[in-house]
Design a protein around this motif. Sequence first.
Motif, PDB file in Angstrom:
ATOM      1  N   ALA A 139       0.830  -1.209   0.000  1.00  0.00           N
ATOM      2  CA  ALA A 139       0.000   0.000   0.000  1.00  0.00           C
ATOM      3  C   ALA A 139       0.864   1.258   0.000  1.00  0.00           C
ATOM      4  CB  ALA A 139      -0.927  -0.012   1.208  1.00  0.00           C
ATOM      5  N   ALA A 140       1.939   1.230   0.806  1.00  0.00           N
ATOM      6  CA  ALA A 140       2.822   2.391   0.867  1.00  0.00           C
ATOM      7  C   ALA A 140       3.527   2.602  -0.461  1.00  0.00           C
ATOM      8  CB  ALA A 140       3.841   2.215   1.981  1.00  0.00           C
ATOM      9  N   LEU A 141       3.988   1.508  -1.075  1.00  0.00           N
ATOM     10  CA  LEU A 141       4.629   1.639  -2.381  1.00  0.00           C
ATOM     11  C   LEU A 141       3.643   2.184  -3.423  1.00  0.00           C
ATOM     12  CD1 LEU A 141       6.727  -1.669  -2.489  1.00  0.00           C
ATOM     13  CD2 LEU A 141       7.548   0.655  -2.069  1.00  0.00           C
ATOM     14  N   GLY A 142       2.394   1.712  -3.362  1.00  0.00           N
ATOM     15  CA  GLY A 142       1.391   2.230  -4.293  1.00  0.00           C
ATOM     16  C   GLY A 142       1.146   3.717  -4.096  1.00  0.00           C
ATOM     17  N   MET A 143       1.064   4.119  -2.798  1.00  0.00           N
ATOM     18  CA  MET A 143       0.857   5.544  -2.532  1.00  0.00           C
ATOM     19  C   MET A 143       2.067   6.361  -2.966  1.00  0.00           C
ATOM     20  SD  MET A 143      -1.269   5.741   1.037  1.00  0.00           S
ATOM     21  CE  MET A 143      -0.326   4.469   1.905  1.00  0.00           C
ATOM     22  N   ALA A 144       3.258   5.810  -2.866  1.00  0.00           N
ATOM     23  CA  ALA A 144       4.462   6.516  -3.319  1.00  0.00           C
ATOM     24  C   ALA A 144       4.422   6.748  -4.826  1.00  0.00           C
ATOM     25  CB  ALA A 144       5.707   5.730  -2.933  1.00  0.00           C
ATOM     26  N   LEU A 145       4.006   5.711  -5.557  1.00  0.00           N
ATOM     27  CA  LEU A 145       3.896   5.872  -6.999  1.00  0.00           C
ATOM     28  C   LEU A 145       2.821   6.890  -7.372  1.00  0.00           C
ATOM     29  CD1 LEU A 145       4.234   2.160  -8.167  1.00  0.00           C
ATOM     30  CD2 LEU A 145       5.964   3.980  -8.293  1.00  0.00           C
ATOM     31  N   VAL A 146       1.687   6.812  -6.686  1.00  0.00           N
ATOM     32  CA  VAL A 146       0.616   7.776  -6.945  1.00  0.00           C
ATOM     33  C   VAL A 146       1.075   9.192  -6.631  1.00  0.00           C
ATOM     34  CG1 VAL A 146      -1.685   8.523  -6.230  1.00  0.00           C
ATOM     35  CG2 VAL A 146      -1.221   6.101  -6.598  1.00  0.00           C
ATOM     36  N   LEU A 147       1.829   9.335  -5.535  1.00  0.00           N
ATOM     37  CA  LEU A 147       2.316  10.657  -5.158  1.00  0.00           C
ATOM     38  C   LEU A 147       3.294  11.210  -6.197  1.00  0.00           C
ATOM     39  CD1 LEU A 147       1.994  12.686  -2.868  1.00  0.00           C
ATOM     40  CD2 LEU A 147       3.995  11.674  -1.773  1.00  0.00           C
ATOM     41  N   ALA A 148       4.165  10.361  -6.703  1.00  0.00           N
ATOM     42  CA  ALA A 148       5.120  10.797  -7.731  1.00  0.00           C
ATOM     43  C   ALA A 148       4.378  11.207  -9.011  1.00  0.00           C
ATOM     44  CB  ALA A 148       6.112   9.685  -8.027  1.00  0.00           C
ATOM     45  N   GLY A 149       3.374  10.395  -9.386  1.00  0.00           N
ATOM     46  CA  GLY A 149       2.589  10.770 -10.563  1.00  0.00           C
ATOM     47  C   GLY A 149       1.781  12.030 -10.342  1.00  0.00           C
ATOM     48  N   ALA A 150       1.268  12.211  -9.125  1.00  0.00           N
ATOM     49  CA  ALA A 150       0.485  13.409  -8.818  1.00  0.00           C
ATOM     50  C   ALA A 150       1.338  14.666  -8.913  1.00  0.00           C
ATOM     51  CB  ALA A 150      -0.141  13.286  -7.437  1.00  0.00           C
ATOM     52  N   CYS A 151       2.635  14.537  -8.594  1.00  0.00           N
ATOM     53  CA  CYS A 151       3.530  15.698  -8.686  1.00  0.00           C
ATOM     54  C   CYS A 151       3.584  16.214 -10.129  1.00  0.00           C
ATOM     55  CB  CYS A 151       4.921  15.306  -8.191  1.00  0.00           C
ATOM     56  SG  CYS A 151       6.119  16.656  -8.287  1.00  0.00           S
ATOM     57  N   PHE A 152       3.772  15.302 -11.074  1.00  0.00           N
ATOM     58  CA  PHE A 152       3.804  15.715 -12.483  1.00  0.00           C
ATOM     59  C   PHE A 152       2.423  16.171 -12.962  1.00  0.00           C
ATOM     60  CE2 PHE A 152       7.423  12.846 -12.041  1.00  0.00           C
ATOM     61  CZ  PHE A 152       8.424  13.585 -12.641  1.00  0.00           C
ATOM     62  N   PHE A 153       1.378  15.530 -12.433  1.00  0.00           N
ATOM     63  CA  PHE A 153       0.022  15.931 -12.824  1.00  0.00           C
ATOM     64  C   PHE A 153      -0.273  17.357 -12.379  1.00  0.00           C
ATOM     65  CE2 PHE A 153      -4.415  16.393 -11.466  1.00  0.00           C
ATOM     66  CZ  PHE A 153      -5.057  16.268 -12.690  1.00  0.00           C
ATOM     67  N   PHE A 154       0.062  17.669 -11.118  1.00  0.00           N
ATOM     68  CA  PHE A 154      -0.170  19.032 -10.629  1.00  0.00           C
ATOM     69  C   PHE A 154       0.672  20.063 -11.380  1.00  0.00           C
ATOM     70  CE2 PHE A 154      -1.740  16.961  -6.596  1.00  0.00           C
ATOM     71  CZ  PHE A 154      -3.045  17.411  -6.751  1.00  0.00           C
ATOM     72  N   GLN A 155       1.864  19.668 -11.758  1.00  0.00           N
ATOM     73  CA  GLN A 155       2.684  20.582 -12.542  1.00  0.00           C
ATOM     74  C   GLN A 155       2.039  20.855 -13.900  1.00  0.00           C
ATOM     75  OE1 GLN A 155       5.292  22.445 -11.944  1.00  0.00           O
ATOM     76  NE2 GLN A 155       5.249  23.183 -14.068  1.00  0.00           N
ATOM     77  N   ARG A 156       1.465  19.811 -14.500  1.00  0.00           N
ATOM     78  CA  ARG A 156       0.778  19.993 -15.777  1.00  0.00           C
ATOM     79  C   ARG A 156      -0.426  20.905 -15.618  1.00  0.00           C
ATOM     80  NH1 ARG A 156       1.280  20.912 -20.911  1.00  0.00           N
ATOM     81  NH2 ARG A 156      -0.492  20.138 -22.141  1.00  0.00           N
ATOM     82  N   VAL A 157      -1.169  20.728 -14.521  1.00  0.00           N
ATOM     83  CA  VAL A 157      -2.309  21.602 -14.259  1.00  0.00           C
ATOM     84  C   VAL A 157      -1.843  23.053 -14.111  1.00  0.00           C
ATOM     85  CG1 VAL A 157      -4.143  22.152 -12.622  1.00  0.00           C
ATOM     86  CG2 VAL A 157      -3.706  19.777 -13.261  1.00  0.00           C
ATOM     87  N   GLY A 158      -0.725  23.255 -13.411  1.00  0.00           N
ATOM     88  CA  GLY A 158      -0.186  24.601 -13.265  1.00  0.00           C
ATOM     89  C   GLY A 158       0.220  25.213 -14.590  1.00  0.00           C
ATOM     90  N   ASP A 159       0.837  24.386 -15.474  1.00  0.00           N
ATOM     91  CA  ASP A 159       1.220  24.901 -16.793  1.00  0.00           C
ATOM     92  C   ASP A 159      -0.003  25.299 -17.612  1.00  0.00           C
ATOM     93  OD1 ASP A 159       3.860  24.515 -16.185  1.00  0.00           O
ATOM     94  OD2 ASP A 159       3.995  22.545 -17.155  1.00  0.00           O
TER      95      ASP A 159
END
Length: 569
Positions: free
Chosen positions: A224-244
């Motif tokens: 579960a922690a590894l899954g949340m880590a992957l989701v968090l890493a993907g969310a970082c790029f997603f939020f950056q895309r939203v900001g752009d």
Amino acid sequence: MANPSFYPCCNANFGPNFQCLAFAFMSDPSADKIIVERLSGRGDDQSRQAVKDLREGLGLRQRGTFGRHDHFGMDALRRHAQMQYRSRITLLIIVTLGGYLAHFALPIETVAIWLTLAFGGIGVLLRTARVFLDSDAEQKDAVLWERRFMMLQIALGIIWGLLFFLHPIVGQDGVFSVLVFSGAMVLMGSFVIISPNLKYGAMLAAFPIVAVTVSRLAMTGTIAALGMALVLAGACFFFQRVGDLTRNAYIDFLGSKAERDQLIMELEASRSISDEARRRAEESNLAKSRFLATMSHELRTPLNAILGFSEVMSKEVMGPLNNDFYKEYVGDIHSSGSHLLQLINEILDLSRVEAGRYELNEEATSLTDCIDASQQMVKLKASEKEIALVVQVHPGLPQIWADERAVRQIVLNLLSNAIKFTPRGGTIWLKCGWTAGGGQYVSIKDTGPGISEEEIPIVLSSFGQGSIAIKSAEQGTGLGLPIVQALMHMHDGHFELKSKLREGTEVIATFPRSRVMEIMPAVPTDGEEKASEESSFRLRRRRVQAPPLANVEEPHEHAQFSKAGGERA
């Protein structure tokens, strides 16, 4: 100043007005220019420069979004600074809430140190934003200020990442993972909301937090922690895309707003220029009208004297001219003066029509009479060139409501042009009749050299002549057809010119149905009205008193009674 004696035309015989006027225009060529122009050169220069600058600014349309980034970079930074300053209370609340939650797992001293660092970083950020908003930073300073704001975003991200790094691992039950994951997601979302207009702003602030959180979640070792880590890493790029996307949308909005403002300013500048041009045109037209009104009398008076005296000399009224050369010279003087007078009259007529000062003296006019009078005037000239003039007029044409002088001038100008451009031995057809819409038309067709389609607009313009016509025709002014067009327009009519090279030319002047006067029936006299009533009474009485016949069939519906005896026809 010029000497009046240098100009022999300024003779006392031509009148003092003509002498003074000619001297004024000859001695000072800028006199007419002073009448027309005003002291408005400065305003015109400013308007032209404004339009030039605005058109250069409108080139941003073709640059696209990437080109607009460079042009509106300072505006985006100013928007970012405003968002940071307006969100100061939200930032303080988030920091306070983070410190409050952290004191459950960290010592108070550590939390206090972290709060000091966090409040200090927020203070520096707000101070920098305030200084930037109060300064008059130019576009060339955008890169420097952008780097400053990026460094502050990195500093805030490191401070928040330090808090996640200091937080201890709480067993393997997933509580730590959920808390860390939730906190990181909230912070990244807040960074996107607060810093969307800074290039890579959300990524720079969230990267330290994501790096620490992913590493700490990976240390727990659970799926579960590894899954949340992957989701968090993907969310970082997603939020950056939203900001752009948010930043690009804001820059596009700025570009559209700038283009709209520039278009409005350009329209205002164009309207100012058009108003100035219209004012100058009106002043120029007024100056021309004044000049023509003054010169019309002053030019016609000496010309009439020249024509009169030359005609007297040519007819040898006061005595014979013993020299044949003198007789030839007198004839040349008379013909040249007649041509000049015709040119002046046509120019003045066209000027009055264009200025709207040509008044129509409308009355009941016979188009047939105008054609007869015009052909009589040109009949001698046509016979000299052995041109056959064929006239075809529809009988019984009613009168039209028009200016008789203008109608005669229309027909005479068209006939004169046809004779002028028709070669010797040619034929001219002059037709007059009804149109399909109930109006009347005049058509003149010749067997001249014709006009190409490209030269028809030139021929219809003032002083315009076709190339073939110039070579083959007599000397002319080029104002006949423009005058005809203007007069037909004043009569609500239509003028059409059809021509083909080496086949001839046909011109058609059409008067609308509204100009044709309807023929009303004659009003009967008292005796005629009484006789009509008695005849009608006898007809009705005969119908009533007729005995019924059993074996006589009823007449058909279209049976009528004759006027004489009342029998069925």
